[in-house]
Design an enzyme around this catalytic site. Structure first.
Site, short mmCIF file in Angstrom:
data_model
loop_
_atom_site.label_atom_id
_atom_site.label_comp_id
_atom_site.label_asym_id
_atom_site.label_seq_id
_atom_site.Cartn_x
_atom_site.Cartn_y
_atom_site.Cartn_z
N LEU A 96 0.84 -1.19 0.00
CA LEU A 96 0.00 0.00 0.00
C LEU A 96 0.88 1.25 0.00
CD1 LEU A 96 -2.26 -1.39 2.77
CD2 LEU A 96 -3.25 -0.62 0.62
N ASP A 97 0.36 2.31 -0.58
CA ASP A 97 1.05 3.60 -0.52
C ASP A 97 0.00 4.71 -0.53
OD1 ASP A 97 3.73 5.07 -0.72
OD2 ASP A 97 2.52 6.04 -2.26
#
Length: 225
Positions: A82-83
Site C-alpha cells: 500500500l502507498d
C-alpha cells in the site's frame, strides 16, 4: 516477521510497518503477518499522484515478495502493498522533512480542497495474480490557525504522514469534510480490499466492518446506508 494466530484459510502478508494499517486488519480479525518493505518513495518526473501510489504499492509488494520464507510461497497467502500520498492542485505533498515544510504543507492545505490517494497491490502468492488500483478521496480542512499548526508540529506527529497531518488526530482535528473513504485516507481502503480478499481466498466480508471504520477513523463509514 511477526504473526497472529490464523483463524481463516490462508494468511494476509502486509508489506508495511504502518500501525494504522495493522490496526484496521487486526480489528477485523484477519490473520496477518508483517513483512515491511523499504523502498525509495520519491516521485518520478511528471508522475501523477495516482500513478505514483499505484507504482509504489506494487514496488513494496514485489520487494517484500523477493525475500519471503519459502513456505509462504506455497500455502494460500496474499501479499499486500500500500502507498498513500496527498495532492494539492496537482502537487504531491509527501512526508515533511522538517518543521518548516510541515508548516508550509498545513498552511497550503487549508486554502482549498485536496486529494488523498491510496494505491494498493494485492498478490496471490500461489497463483501469481496481481490486483492493483488506486482509491482517491477529496478532503476539505477546517480553518485552523497558525498557532494551531505550530502546536501540532511541535508534537512531532506530522513527520511520518503524507501531507503532514493525521485525519484521526483528535486534538488538532484538521479535517472538516471527507468526500470518499476515511479509512482509505488513513492508508487502508478497507471496503474494497475486503472484497478482493473474498474473491482471492474466499474470506467472508466481516459484518461489522463499518463499525470498525467508524471506531478507527472517528468518521462515518462511506458504506453506511
Amino acid at each position: 516477521m511477526t504473526s497472529d494466530t490464523p483463524s481463516r484459510n490462508g494468511t494476509l502478508i502486509l508489506a508495511s510497518a504502518s500501525p494504522r494499517r495493522q490496526a484496521f486488519l487486526r480489528a477485523l480479525g484477519l490473520p496477518i503477518r508483517l513483512h515491511p518493505a523499504d523502498v525509495d518513495e520519491s516521485p518520478l518526473p511528471n508522475e501523477t499522484p495516482e500513478c505514483m501510489t499505484r507504482r509504489l504499492a506494487s514496488l513494496k509488494a514485489e520487494t517484500a515478495r523477493t525475500d519471503l520464507p519459502s513456505d509462504l510461497l506455497a500455502e494460500p497467502a496474499l501479499l499486500l502493498g500500500l502507498d498513500t500520498t496527498v495532492a494539492h492542485a496537482g502537487d504531491i505533498l509527501g512526508k515533511p522533512k522538517d518543521d518548516l515544510e510541515a508548516v508550509s504543507f498545513l498552511r497550503r492545505l487549508r486554502t482549498g480542497p485536496h486529494e488523498v490517494c491510496t494505491g494498493y497491490c494485492l498478490i496471490n502468492l500461489p497463483t501469481g495474480r496481481r490486483r492493483t488500483g488506486v482509491h482517491v478521496s477529496r478532503l476539505t480542512m477546517r480553518n485552523y490557525t497558525d498557532a494551531d499548526i505550530d502546536r501540532y508540529v511541535r508534537t512531532g506527529d506530522p513527520f511520518d504522514k503524507a501531507g503532514g497531518y493525521a485525519l484521526q488526530d483528535q486534538d488538532f482535528d484538521p479535517v472538516a469534510q471527507v468526500d470518499g473513504c476515511a479509512a482509505s485516507v488513513m492508508g487502508m481502503p478497507i471496503h474494497h480490499l475486503l472484497h478482493l480478499l473474498r474473491d482471492e481466498l474466499g474470506w467472508p466480508v466481516p459484518a461489522d466492518f463499518t463499525s470498525v471504520c467508524v471506531r478507527l477513523t472517528g468518521r462515518p463509514c462511506c458504506q453506511t446506508p
